[in-house]
Design a protein around this motif. Structure first.
Motif, PDB file in Angstrom:
ATOM      1  N   SER A 150      60.113  59.330  32.324  1.00 16.11           N
ATOM      2  CA  SER A 150      58.743  58.842  32.234  1.00 16.11           C
ATOM      3  C   SER A 150      58.604  57.541  33.006  1.00 16.11           C
ATOM      4  CB  SER A 150      58.324  58.621  30.775  1.00 16.11           C
ATOM      5  OG  SER A 150      59.078  57.577  30.194  1.00 16.11           O
ATOM      6  N   ASN A 151      57.350  57.191  33.316  1.00 19.86           N
ATOM      7  CA  ASN A 151      57.014  55.888  33.884  1.00 19.86           C
ATOM      8  C   ASN A 151      56.292  55.080  32.816  1.00 19.86           C
ATOM      9  OD1 ASN A 151      58.062  56.293  36.494  1.00 19.86           O
ATOM     10  ND2 ASN A 151      56.243  57.462  37.079  1.00 19.86           N
ATOM     11  N   ARG A 152      56.658  53.839  32.680  1.00 20.76           N
ATOM     12  CA  ARG A 152      56.037  52.978  31.669  1.00 20.76           C
ATOM     13  C   ARG A 152      55.333  51.817  32.374  1.00 20.76           C
ATOM     14  NH1 ARG A 152      59.824  53.829  27.307  1.00 20.76           N
ATOM     15  NH2 ARG A 152      60.370  56.047  27.453  1.00 20.76           N
ATOM     16  N   ASP A 153      54.080  51.602  32.078  1.00 19.88           N
ATOM     17  CA  ASP A 153      53.327  50.470  32.606  1.00 19.88           C
ATOM     18  C   ASP A 153      53.272  49.377  31.540  1.00 19.88           C
ATOM     19  OD1 ASP A 153      52.795  51.805  34.994  1.00 19.88           O
ATOM     20  OD2 ASP A 153      50.997  52.738  34.150  1.00 19.88           O
ATOM     21  N   TYR A 154      53.410  48.137  31.989  1.00 20.88           N
ATOM     22  CA  TYR A 154      53.274  47.033  31.049  1.00 20.88           C
ATOM     23  C   TYR A 154      52.621  45.841  31.756  1.00 20.88           C
ATOM     24  CZ  TYR A 154      57.606  45.095  33.149  1.00 20.88           C
ATOM     25  OH  TYR A 154      58.565  44.593  34.000  1.00 20.88           O
TER      26      TYR A 154
ATOM     27  N   VAL B 119      53.724  40.248  26.373  1.00 19.79           N
ATOM     28  CA  VAL B 119      53.836  41.532  27.068  1.00 19.79           C
ATOM     29  C   VAL B 119      53.068  42.579  26.285  1.00 19.79           C
ATOM     30  CG1 VAL B 119      55.416  43.364  27.764  1.00 19.79           C
ATOM     31  CG2 VAL B 119      56.055  40.973  28.130  1.00 19.79           C
ATOM     32  N   GLN B 120      52.270  43.343  26.984  1.00 23.09           N
ATOM     33  CA  GLN B 120      51.536  44.463  26.396  1.00 23.09           C
ATOM     34  C   GLN B 120      51.980  45.739  27.099  1.00 23.09           C
ATOM     35  OE1 GLN B 120      49.198  44.670  23.806  1.00 23.09           O
ATOM     36  NE2 GLN B 120      49.589  46.834  24.118  1.00 23.09           N
ATOM     37  N   ILE B 121      52.495  46.706  26.333  1.00 23.19           N
ATOM     38  CA  ILE B 121      52.939  47.987  26.890  1.00 23.19           C
ATOM     39  C   ILE B 121      51.874  49.026  26.579  1.00 23.19           C
ATOM     40  CG2 ILE B 121      54.730  49.756  26.842  1.00 23.19           C
ATOM     41  CD1 ILE B 121      56.703  47.632  26.015  1.00 23.19           C
ATOM     42  N   GLU B 122      51.429  49.708  27.623  1.00 26.17           N
ATOM     43  CA  GLU B 122      50.391  50.706  27.443  1.00 26.17           C
ATOM     44  C   GLU B 122      50.949  51.938  26.735  1.00 26.17           C
ATOM     45  OE1 GLU B 122      47.377  49.970  28.080  1.00 26.17           O
ATOM     46  OE2 GLU B 122      47.889  48.053  29.024  1.00 26.17           O
ATOM     47  N   SER B 123      50.076  52.669  26.078  1.00 22.91           N
ATOM     48  CA  SER B 123      50.477  53.940  25.466  1.00 22.91           C
ATOM     49  C   SER B 123      51.005  54.876  26.544  1.00 22.91           C
ATOM     50  CB  SER B 123      49.290  54.580  24.747  1.00 22.91           C
ATOM     51  OG  SER B 123      48.777  53.713  23.758  1.00 22.91           O
ATOM     52  N   TYR B 124      51.943  55.730  26.161  1.00 26.01           N
ATOM     53  CA  TYR B 124      52.500  56.642  27.147  1.00 26.01           C
ATOM     54  C   TYR B 124      52.906  57.951  26.479  1.00 26.01           C
ATOM     55  CZ  TYR B 124      57.043  55.092  25.318  1.00 26.01           C
ATOM     56  OH  TYR B 124      58.113  54.800  24.500  1.00 26.01           O
ATOM     57  N   LYS B 125      53.110  58.953  27.314  1.00 20.00           N
ATOM     58  CA  LYS B 125      53.592  60.259  26.854  1.00 20.00           C
ATOM     59  C   LYS B 125      54.874  60.566  27.616  1.00 20.00           C
ATOM     60  CE  LYS B 125      48.887  61.913  25.944  1.00 20.00           C
ATOM     61  NZ  LYS B 125      48.978  61.747  24.477  1.00 20.00           N
ATOM     62  N   GLU B 126      55.829  61.184  26.925  1.00 19.32           N
ATOM     63  CA  GLU B 126      57.133  61.449  27.519  1.00 19.32           C
ATOM     64  C   GLU B 126      57.531  62.884  27.207  1.00 19.32           C
ATOM     65  OE1 GLU B 126      61.570  59.344  27.643  1.00 19.32           O
ATOM     66  OE2 GLU B 126      60.021  58.633  26.260  1.00 19.32           O
ATOM     67  N   LEU B 127      57.927  63.639  28.235  1.00 24.01           N
ATOM     68  CA  LEU B 127      58.324  65.029  28.068  1.00 24.01           C
ATOM     69  C   LEU B 127      59.822  65.114  27.788  1.00 24.01           C
ATOM     70  CD1 LEU B 127      56.316  66.873  30.875  1.00 24.01           C
ATOM     71  CD2 LEU B 127      55.695  66.497  28.471  1.00 24.01           C
TER      72      LEU B 127
ATOM     73  N   THR C  52      55.768  48.034  36.317  1.00 20.18           N
ATOM     74  CA  THR C  52      56.160  49.394  35.944  1.00 20.18           C
ATOM     75  C   THR C  52      57.677  49.480  35.885  1.00 20.18           C
ATOM     76  OG1 THR C  52      54.214  50.320  37.037  1.00 20.18           O
ATOM     77  CG2 THR C  52      56.040  51.834  36.604  1.00 20.18           C
ATOM     78  N   TYR C  53      58.163  50.354  35.010  1.00 21.12           N
ATOM     79  CA  TYR C  53      59.574  50.724  35.126  1.00 21.12           C
ATOM     80  C   TYR C  53      59.725  52.231  34.896  1.00 21.12           C
ATOM     81  CZ  TYR C  53      59.950  50.301  29.948  1.00 21.12           C
ATOM     82  OH  TYR C  53      59.799  50.406  28.590  1.00 21.12           O
ATOM     83  N   GLN C  54      60.756  52.784  35.544  1.00 22.38           N
ATOM     84  CA  GLN C  54      61.060  54.207  35.406  1.00 22.38           C
ATOM     85  C   GLN C  54      62.154  54.367  34.367  1.00 22.38           C
ATOM     86  OE1 GLN C  54      62.203  55.298  39.364  1.00 22.38           O
ATOM     87  NE2 GLN C  54      60.082  55.599  40.074  1.00 22.38           N
ATOM     88  N   TRP C  55      61.973  55.386  33.554  1.00 25.50           N
ATOM     89  CA  TRP C  55      62.886  55.603  32.425  1.00 25.50           C
ATOM     90  C   TRP C  55      63.399  57.030  32.478  1.00 25.50           C
ATOM     91  CZ3 TRP C  55      64.661  52.892  28.119  1.00 25.50           C
ATOM     92  CH2 TRP C  55      65.171  53.653  27.073  1.00 25.50           C
ATOM     93  N   ARG C  56      64.702  57.195  32.505  1.00 23.60           N
ATOM     94  CA  ARG C  56      65.285  58.539  32.418  1.00 23.60           C
ATOM     95  C   ARG C  56      66.468  58.470  31.476  1.00 23.60           C
ATOM     96  NH1 ARG C  56      68.983  59.319  37.360  1.00 23.60           N
ATOM     97  NH2 ARG C  56      68.440  61.496  37.176  1.00 23.60           N
TER      98      ARG C  56
ATOM     99  N   LEU D 243      63.276  40.615  27.400  1.00 24.83           N
ATOM    100  CA  LEU D 243      63.554  41.875  26.708  1.00 24.83           C
ATOM    101  C   LEU D 243      62.280  42.544  26.203  1.00 24.83           C
ATOM    102  CD1 LEU D 243      66.756  41.168  24.558  1.00 24.83           C
ATOM    103  CD2 LEU D 243      66.532  42.828  26.400  1.00 24.83           C
ATOM    104  N   GLN D 244      61.154  41.843  26.246  1.00 23.30           N
ATOM    105  CA  GLN D 244      59.932  42.375  25.644  1.00 23.30           C
ATOM    106  C   GLN D 244      59.488  43.717  26.234  1.00 23.30           C
ATOM    107  OE1 GLN D 244      56.966  39.092  24.194  1.00 23.30           O
ATOM    108  NE2 GLN D 244      57.955  38.280  26.052  1.00 23.30           N
ATOM    109  N   PRO D 245      59.597  43.941  27.539  1.00 27.79           N
ATOM    110  CA  PRO D 245      59.150  45.248  28.047  1.00 27.79           C
ATOM    111  C   PRO D 245      59.995  46.417  27.574  1.00 27.79           C
ATOM    112  CG  PRO D 245      59.271  43.599  29.810  1.00 27.79           C
ATOM    113  CD  PRO D 245      59.966  43.013  28.635  1.00 27.79           C
ATOM    114  N   LEU D 246      61.192  46.146  27.014  1.00 33.18           N
ATOM    115  CA  LEU D 246      62.163  47.200  26.748  1.00 33.18           C
ATOM    116  C   LEU D 246      62.006  47.745  25.330  1.00 33.18           C
ATOM    117  CD1 LEU D 246      64.234  48.310  28.737  1.00 33.18           C
ATOM    118  CD2 LEU D 246      65.974  46.982  27.554  1.00 33.18           C
ATOM    119  N   SER D 247      60.800  48.187  24.970  1.00 33.88           N
ATOM    120  CA  SER D 247      60.556  48.665  23.612  1.00 33.88           C
ATOM    121  C   SER D 247      61.400  49.883  23.266  1.00 33.88           C
ATOM    122  CB  SER D 247      59.073  49.005  23.435  1.00 33.88           C
ATOM    123  OG  SER D 247      58.690  50.028  24.339  1.00 33.88           O
TER     124      SER D 247
END
Length: 1170
Positions: free
Chosen positions: A516-520, A496-504, A533-537, A415-419
């Motif tokens: 958005s795309n999230r890299d971890y 797990v380390q999740i990189e900073s991201y920006k989301e519109l 990576t995972y895609q988030w919508r 579950l860690q990537p699912l911040s």
């Protein structure tokens, strides 16, 4: 108190170190929420602390330390302050963090301390030490001691409360297997004075290490003391690190090597998850709130882009404010438009008008998580079943913390990537950049969110559906979460380390979408690294007010920037934790905002709003409901400062940042939601005798509110309540096979046959007489003889004839009396008189059998209770006890029995047979127990509970009964929590306290505001009837006194304590004018109750009908359940001796018992009546 709650996460070196001065928020987490203990208030208080792991100081190891008010930690018991203040070095070893004559006797300042070995705390210490000693090899901390002096004043300085200068600083001692380090924190805003008065002279405070020799950090020059917050030896202003002890060899104190701030190293402050204990649904005075809109046809939102949205969240209708003002938040104004109305939050608040929260005030979110999730290639899903989700946002800097509980080890790491599972609250309360609004400002607290997550490269897919239900009466945002799908597996032990991201975020009418795309990065236990990576919508749907023109000016696209992301699975506590910082602003790149209000680096109190000025100027303003300078904010008690704020016929109840009003008994709020108007008076036909029930000897008339009533036949009769016929119990074979049954109107009697003894329900051949019975028989046989065997009581009565009294088991009654000389005394189990217990005419001693002394406890969180009678009462996070001297409270000996951090303990009960204390807590929720003599705490019931608030323990039948005010049920189980059975789950609204009588009766109180009542039944659930319905309002507390056979209760609505004989129904008032009772217990002639408003335990003498004493705990907070520990169990016939021969549950009832099956049966159980 919860201070500095927004910091409890690991240091991870990933972001450039700020060279700004240290703030209080940059220290280690501290306060009660962090599990700290509190040093006693005073000017020279010391607390001994036994360490779980040894610490090194100079060339020695120490297992015990001493915390002192005067700003130091000692490794030996300190001398009086006159022996070391101004006379350093001391004769004992000490770490002087800020040594001076300090004072917190006004209870504003506090000294917190704890020892900790949680991984993220240890990693935090490692980060500071590595920063200070960059050339050393990587070390591994195994233990930490954290001491925080908060708002300490200098002794003897003038002023009161906030007017006095106060200092805040912190000492952390971190140990490895072979060394210990001191990490000292001196925040710039925390040092307001640098000297104290010692023996009439002003002396500079000192910092250093004393152990024979004295390594001094500061000098007498005040500039060197102020340099503590301005300088450094660790690369961060205000942080000082020293190696203070090593093994096997020690040479000298070794200071950190980085004497200035560095930009080469990267740093992230430690961010915590903060979970405030859930609160039970108590009958608090409630200010009228807008009713929650209930959708008529809830719909699931599908994430197909072509679908039309038609989600019913709540609807504005073409109506006016005159009839709908109450639907707005109590912090909003209603405005009429041509085609309807809209709600608008008032200045100082933000939201959509339906829900409004104070600007700058932290926000909490609570909810449950359900669903099924597959992990990796597993063919079987792992289930979420009402797992607790808690979240906390520091609104004035956009930091969000989320935790989900009870996550098994097979699921937690994955579950860690699912911040973003809880990150929606980060969007809702993100730090707003100029001209932009966060989610809550636009949609309020009621919306739905549907997210679709696709993990690459494995194409695992997970859907998240969340329904936000608005702000509840505790100012918490309420959410329900449903998870379905599959997660890629993350190996146990991986980070797990999740990189900073920006989301519109694209804003439309009543809907918001984002992609958005999230890299971890996953770091495996072997050190290898995987990047994924995972895609988030997602789509967010809500209902706006169509008449509000401001919607048209809303930015159509906004960008959410998320950084400082931290995730961790805490396997020891089965918690998944997330933390992140959130900002909402423009999609266009440009120079970043420099004003601290927009960066979050302002130092305002967590209950304050940051107001930007020109350039980098800003001011801190306390949120509505708080006062202070913005740097420190304190709750305003509106009820005390404005006594008439609620108007006439209303009661005011202060809460953090706000207050609530409640109409007094006999009044209700009018349509404006503010004015209390008198209720129309109903007719109680039962009381007037104008009902048409059968005669009182056969039927009971029960008043049900308004002018209604119901008729029910009394026990022993059958019918519809209007016509009742006697039941011939003898035809049902109710008596023992060796007894004769005699039927009577409404009842029957059983009598054992000759040569058998018993109560008719149980008969056995005549047993051998006990010593008491033999002595009694001798006396009665020689009644005319002027004396009796010499072996009897000494000294013997000088005149008349004496006959000993035996109980129904043949044992000596503890109290013996001689009627001819009008004297009574106590005897032991052999009938021998206990010295100094004889009383004069008209008096009876209180005779109890004293148990053997109790040894020390093997656990630090369970304190043994000394012999004697004690009151037990609960506060949030602990159970305390007060010894009794007769009926007097021995207040000076009161102390905590059991510490339960982060728990809200409600009900308390006691098993006199095994000396066990039982309690319920609603944070988990759970039912648990512990031995008074010490030992481990055991959780007995942890599933299928929602808000267990009442608890009773039957020491005879070995059963426990409890109420659940959320499930509206009463249940029974064995004392180990097995064989649960629901007794009642109908006609209950808010069941609270439950008690029992040894004759097989069960009593409980239901504080349903619309129809409060006290009911009774047999303990097997039969013969349920309403005992009291008239003249009740909020009957919270209930107790049964077996000695007087009285049922007593405390009512927070009528503000009375009353008692009743359940058989004759005679009722009398004991005291009136009490404030807000919660629970009550009987002991002898006294009643003891807990009071929410007084935050006290109050003693009431029933014979004098007045309050006689009051105990105020050191920690002033609400007190909940109360019970009593007696030195011997009340004597009564045990219908369920040897479990009554039942295969499963033996449940007593009036005159017998019943064999009952638990709700979950194994196929071998049979119900039977005896």
């Amino acid at each position: 108190m919860y201070r500095h709650n927004h910091k409890r996460w690991t240091i991870v070196f990933v972001i450039a170190l700020s060279v700004s001065s240290l703030s209080i928020r940059d220290m280690f987490d501290y306060g009660e929420q962090a599990g700290d203990q509190l040093l006693e208030f005073g000017t020279d208080q010391t607390q001994e602390l036994h360490l779980n792991r040894s610490m090194f100081f100079f060339d020695r190891e120490y297992d015990t330390i001493y915390i002192n008010t005067n700003g130091f930690l000692a490794v030996e018991e300190p001398m009086a302050e006159s022996e070391y203040l101004g006379k350093m070095p001391a004769s004992f070893g000490m770490i002087a963090a800020f040594l001076g004559d300090l004072d917190n006797s006004d209870e504003v300042g506090k000294v917190y301390y704890r020892q900790d070995s949680i991984p993220y705390v240890l990693q935090q210490t490692e980060g500071h030490i590595s920063q200070a000693f960059p050339d050393d090899n990587k070390l591994e901390s195994i233990h930490a001691i954290i001491v925080t002096w908060e708002n300490l004043a200098a002794h003897g300085t003038p002023g009161e409360g906030q007017d006095r200068e106060r200092n805040t600083f912190q000492l952390v001692v971190a140990s490895t297997e072979s060394a210990s380090y001191a990490i000292m924190f001196y925040p710039s805003e925390g040092l307001q004075y640098v000297s104290t008065i010692v023996e009439g002279q002003r002396e500079s405070v000192q910092a250093g290490f004393s152990q024979g020799t004295y390594y001094r950090i500061t000098t007498e020059d005040e500039a060197s003391i102020r340099r503590l917050s301005e300088g450094t030896n660790s690369g961060r202003h205000g942080v000082w690190v020293y190696e203070i002890g090593t093994s096997p060899a020690f040479t000298s104190i070794n200071p950190g090597q980085v004497t200035g701030p560095t930009l080469e190293e990267d740093y992230r402050p430690n961010y915590p998850f903060v979970s405030e204990p859930a609160q039970p649904r108590y009958p608090e005075p409630i200010h009228p709130q807008p009713p929650l809109y209930q959708p008529q046809t809830p719909q699931v939102v599908i994430l197909d882009e072509d679908d039309d949205l038609n989600v019913d969240v709540f609807a504005y209708k073409s109506e006016t404010c005159a009839s709908n003002r109450q639907k707005c938040s109590s912090f909003a104004d209603c405005e009429d438009y041509t085609n309807g109305y809209c709600c608008h939050c008032r200045p100082g608040f933000y939201g959509n008008g339906k829900d409004c929260v104070a600007e700058g005030k932290p926000q909490r979110m609570n909810g449950k998580v359900n669903g099924s999730v597959f992990v990796g290639n597993s063919p079987s899903p792992l289930e979420f079943s009402s797992n607790d989700l808690h979240s906390y946002v520091v609104a004035n800097d956009g930091r969000a913390y989320v935790a989900i509980s009870t996550i098994p080890a097979g699921l937690g790491p994955s579950l860690q990537p699912l911040s973003s599972l809880g990150g929606v609250i980060g969007w809702a309360f993100a730090l707003e950049q100029p001209g932009y609004e966060n989610g809550f400002s636009i949609v309020g607290g009621k919306f739905t969110r549907k997210a679709d997550v696709t993990f690459l490269p494995g194409n695992e897919r997970l859907t998240i559906e969340q329904k936000f239900k608005g702000i509840d009466e505790h100012d918490h945002l309420v959410v329900s979460t449903q998870l379905e799908g599959r997660l890629p597996e993350v190996s146990p032990g991986s980070t797990v380390q999740i990189e900073s991201y920006k989301e519109l975020y694209q804003y439309g009418i009543n809907s918001i979408t984002s992609f958005s795309n999230r890299d971890y990065t996953v770091t495996l236990p072997d050190g290898s690294v995987q990047t994924k990576t995972y895609q988030w919508r997602q789509i967010i749907t809500y209902q706006s007010c169509p008449h509000d023109q401001s919607i048209k000016t809303m930015q159509p696209t906004q960008q959410l920037s998320v950084d400082q992301i931290f995730v961790m699975y805490d396997s020891g506590n089965q918690l998944i934790r997330y933390a992140m910082s959130n900002k909402i602003g423009s999609i266009h790149s440009g120079p970043p905002e420099q004003n601290p209000c927009f960066t979050g680096r302002h130092g305002c109190d967590t209950n304050a709003a940051c107001r930007p000025g020109d350039g980098i100027q800003f001011t801190c303003v306390c949120a509505t409901g708080f006062s202070g300078d913005g740097r420190q904010c304190y709750d305003i008690d509106e009820c005390r400062e404005i006594p008439e704020i609620c108007g006439s016929h209303a009661i005011c109840n202060n809460q953090l940042g706000t207050f609530r009003c409640e109409c007094v008994d006999g009044f209700q709020f009018s349509s404006d939601g503010k004015t209390c108007v008198e209720l129309s008076q109903p007719i109680n036909h039962c009381q007037r005798g104008t009902d048409n029930c059968d005669i009182p000897e056969r039927a009971l008339c029960s008043y049900t509110g308004a002018s209604s009533f119901i008729c029910s036949c009394l026990p022993g009769f059958v019918g519809d309540g209007y016509n009742c016929q006697d039941i011939d119990e003898c035809e049902q074979s109710r008596c023992h096979r060796d007894a004769v049954c005699y039927n009577s109107q409404g009842s029957f009697t059983c009598q054992c046959l000759p040569n058998f003894h018993g109560n008719g329900f149980h008969c056995a051949p005549e047993r051998e007489k006990t010593q008491c019975e033999r002595d009694r028989e001798i006396i009665q046989a020689s009644y005319n003889t002027p004396s009796f065997p010499v072996s009897f009581f000494r000294p013997r009565p000088a005149t008349g004839q004496y006959v000993p009294t035996c109980d129904h088991h043949g044992a000596y009654e503890p109290t013996q009396c001689h009627d001819s000389i009008r004297q009574c005394w106590c005897v032991d189990s052999n009938g021998q008189e206990i010295p100094n217990t004889r009383t004069g005419p008209g008096q009876r001693p209180l005779c109890k059998v004293v148990p053997p002394p109790i040894g020390p406890t093997p656990r630090p969180d369970v304190s043994p209770v000394a012999p004697g009678t004690h009151l037990l009462f609960s506060q949030s996070g602990k159970i305390e006890h007060i010894p009794l001297d007769g009926y007097s409270l021995k207040k000076q000996e009161a102390k905590a029995l059991l510490h339960l951090p982060d728990r809200v303990v409600v009900a308390v009960a006691y098993d006199c047979l095994e000396k066990m204390v039982y309690w319920t807590e609603i944070t988990g929720p759970s039912i648990s127990r512990a031995n008074l003599e010490g030992g481990d705490t055991n959780s007995l019931v942890t599933t299928d509970l929602e808000s267990p608030e009442g608890l009773a323990v039957d020491h005879l039948a070995r059963l426990m009964f409890w109420t659940d005010s959320m499930k509206n049920s009463i249940e029974v189980a064995k004392l180990d929590g097995s064989q649960r059975r629901v007794l009642f789950d109908t006609d209950l609204v808010n069941p609270r306290q439950v008690v029992f009588c040894t004759n097989g009766r069960l009593y409980w109180a239901d504080w349903n505001r619309e129809g409060p009542k006290i009911e009774m039944s047999n303990m097997d659930g039969t013969d349920r009837t309403v005992l009291v319905k008239d003249d009740l309002a909020l009957p919270n507390g209930l107790t049964y006194d077996s000695e007087s056979q009285q049922l007593c209760w405390a009512d927070a609505g009528t503000r009375k304590v009353e008692c009743m004989d359940p058989n004759s129904r005679n009722r009398r008032e004991i005291v009136e004018g009490i404030q807000y009772p919660f629970a009550i217990v009987a002991h002898g002639r006294n009643l003891y109750y807990t009071d929410w408003r007084r935050e006290a335990v109050v003693a009431v003498d029933r014979t004098m009908a007045r309050e006689t004493d009051e105990f105020l705990p050191q920690k002033r907070s609400r007190v909940y359940g109360i019970s009593i520990t007696t030195t011997q169990c009340p004597q009564a016939y045990n219908y369920c001796l040897n479990n009554g021969g039942c295969s499963h549950l033996c449940l007593p009832r009036h005159g017998g018992f019943t064999c009952r099956c638990p709700d979950v049966m194994d196929g071998t159980c049979v119900d039977r009546n005896f």
